[in-house]
Design a protein around this motif. Structure first.
Motif, PDB file in Angstrom:
ATOM      1  N   SER A 120       0.847  -1.200   0.000  1.00  0.00           N
ATOM      2  CA  SER A 120       0.000   0.000   0.000  1.00  0.00           C
ATOM      3  C   SER A 120       0.880   1.246   0.000  1.00  0.00           C
ATOM      4  N   ILE A 121       0.291   2.321  -0.507  1.00  0.00           N
ATOM      5  CA  ILE A 121       0.950   3.627  -0.498  1.00  0.00           C
ATOM      6  C   ILE A 121      -0.101   4.656  -0.137  1.00  0.00           C
ATOM      7  N   ASP A 122       0.249   5.544   0.806  1.00  0.00           N
ATOM      8  CA  ASP A 122      -0.644   6.618   1.219  1.00  0.00           C
ATOM      9  C   ASP A 122       0.208   7.864   1.421  1.00  0.00           C
ATOM     10  N   GLY A 123       0.314   8.680   0.389  1.00  0.00           N
ATOM     11  CA  GLY A 123       1.145   9.877   0.462  1.00  0.00           C
ATOM     12  C   GLY A 123       2.607   9.506   0.636  1.00  0.00           C
ATOM     13  N   GLN A 124       3.213   9.947   1.739  1.00  0.00           N
ATOM     14  CA  GLN A 124       4.618   9.663   2.025  1.00  0.00           C
ATOM     15  C   GLN A 124       4.814   8.317   2.717  1.00  0.00           C
ATOM     16  N   ARG A 125       3.738   7.638   3.044  1.00  0.00           N
ATOM     17  CA  ARG A 125       3.823   6.358   3.742  1.00  0.00           C
ATOM     18  C   ARG A 125       3.618   5.214   2.764  1.00  0.00           C
ATOM     19  N   ALA A 126       4.437   4.201   2.945  1.00  0.00           N
ATOM     20  CA  ALA A 126       4.326   3.017   2.087  1.00  0.00           C
ATOM     21  C   ALA A 126       4.509   1.767   2.935  1.00  0.00           C
ATOM     22  N   MET A 127       3.808   0.728   2.546  1.00  0.00           N
ATOM     23  CA  MET A 127       3.991  -0.583   3.164  1.00  0.00           C
ATOM     24  C   MET A 127       4.452  -1.511   2.041  1.00  0.00           C
ATOM     25  N   LEU A 128       5.667  -2.028   2.214  1.00  0.00           N
ATOM     26  CA  LEU A 128       6.259  -2.915   1.229  1.00  0.00           C
ATOM     27  C   LEU A 128       6.426  -4.293   1.844  1.00  0.00           C
ATOM     28  N   ALA A 129       6.733  -5.267   1.014  1.00  0.00           N
ATOM     29  CA  ALA A 129       6.907  -6.636   1.501  1.00  0.00           C
ATOM     30  C   ALA A 129       8.066  -7.300   0.768  1.00  0.00           C
ATOM     31  N   SER A 130       8.693  -8.235   1.458  1.00  0.00           N
ATOM     32  CA  SER A 130       9.796  -9.017   0.909  1.00  0.00           C
ATOM     33  C   SER A 130       9.602 -10.466   1.338  1.00  0.00           C
ATOM     34  N   VAL A 131      10.089 -11.389   0.525  1.00  0.00           N
ATOM     35  CA  VAL A 131       9.999 -12.812   0.854  1.00  0.00           C
ATOM     36  C   VAL A 131      11.321 -13.243   1.492  1.00  0.00           C
ATOM     37  N   CYS A 132      11.216 -13.924   2.622  1.00  0.00           N
ATOM     38  CA  CYS A 132      12.397 -14.390   3.352  1.00  0.00           C
ATOM     39  C   CYS A 132      12.700 -15.847   2.992  1.00  0.00           C
ATOM     40  N   PRO A 133      13.929 -16.305   3.283  1.00  0.00           N
ATOM     41  CA  PRO A 133      14.316 -17.680   2.934  1.00  0.00           C
ATOM     42  C   PRO A 133      13.412 -18.759   3.531  1.00  0.00           C
ATOM     43  N   ASP A 134      12.797 -18.489   4.679  1.00  0.00           N
ATOM     44  CA  ASP A 134      11.912 -19.487   5.281  1.00  0.00           C
ATOM     45  C   ASP A 134      10.475 -19.370   4.740  1.00  0.00           C
TER      46      ASP A 134
END
Length: 98
Positions: free
Chosen positions: A67-81
């Motif tokens: 998600s993105i809301d103005g200057q705020r963003a929520m990102l995601a990454s996949v981990c080895p587990d």
């Protein structure tokens, strides 16, 4: 926390192709998965800060936009587990969201 199968599959495919967890994809099919590297709303400073958070957690630097809301963003990454690391950014300051 489980991750969407499409995110896991894209990351696993890139790793199998010898790209490693540090790869960044730039294909039209990947755009459907909300890759941060292809999203023009994510500035280079935010992208780099979020990649640093992912690297510290030893997760993939292949980032997805939740998600993105103005200057705020929520990102995601996949981990080895095969878990998903959520990364919260406010401007170019990013941290792992718990």
């Amino acid at each position: 926390m489980s991750i969407p199968f499409s995110r896991w599959l894209l990351t696993a495919t890139l790793m199998a192709m010898g790209q490693g967890v540090w790869a960044q994809a730039a294909s039209s099919s990947a755009a459907d998965d909300d890759l941060a590297s292809l999203d023009t709303r994510i500035t280079p400073a935010v992208f780099n800060a979020a990649q640093n958070v992912a690297a510290i957690a030893q997760c993939s630097r292949l980032l997805y936009v939740d998600s993105i809301d103005g200057q705020r963003a929520m990102l995601a990454s996949v981990c080895p587990d095969h878990t998903e690391l959520k990364i919260r950014c406010d401007g170019d300051r990013c941290e792992a969201a718990h």
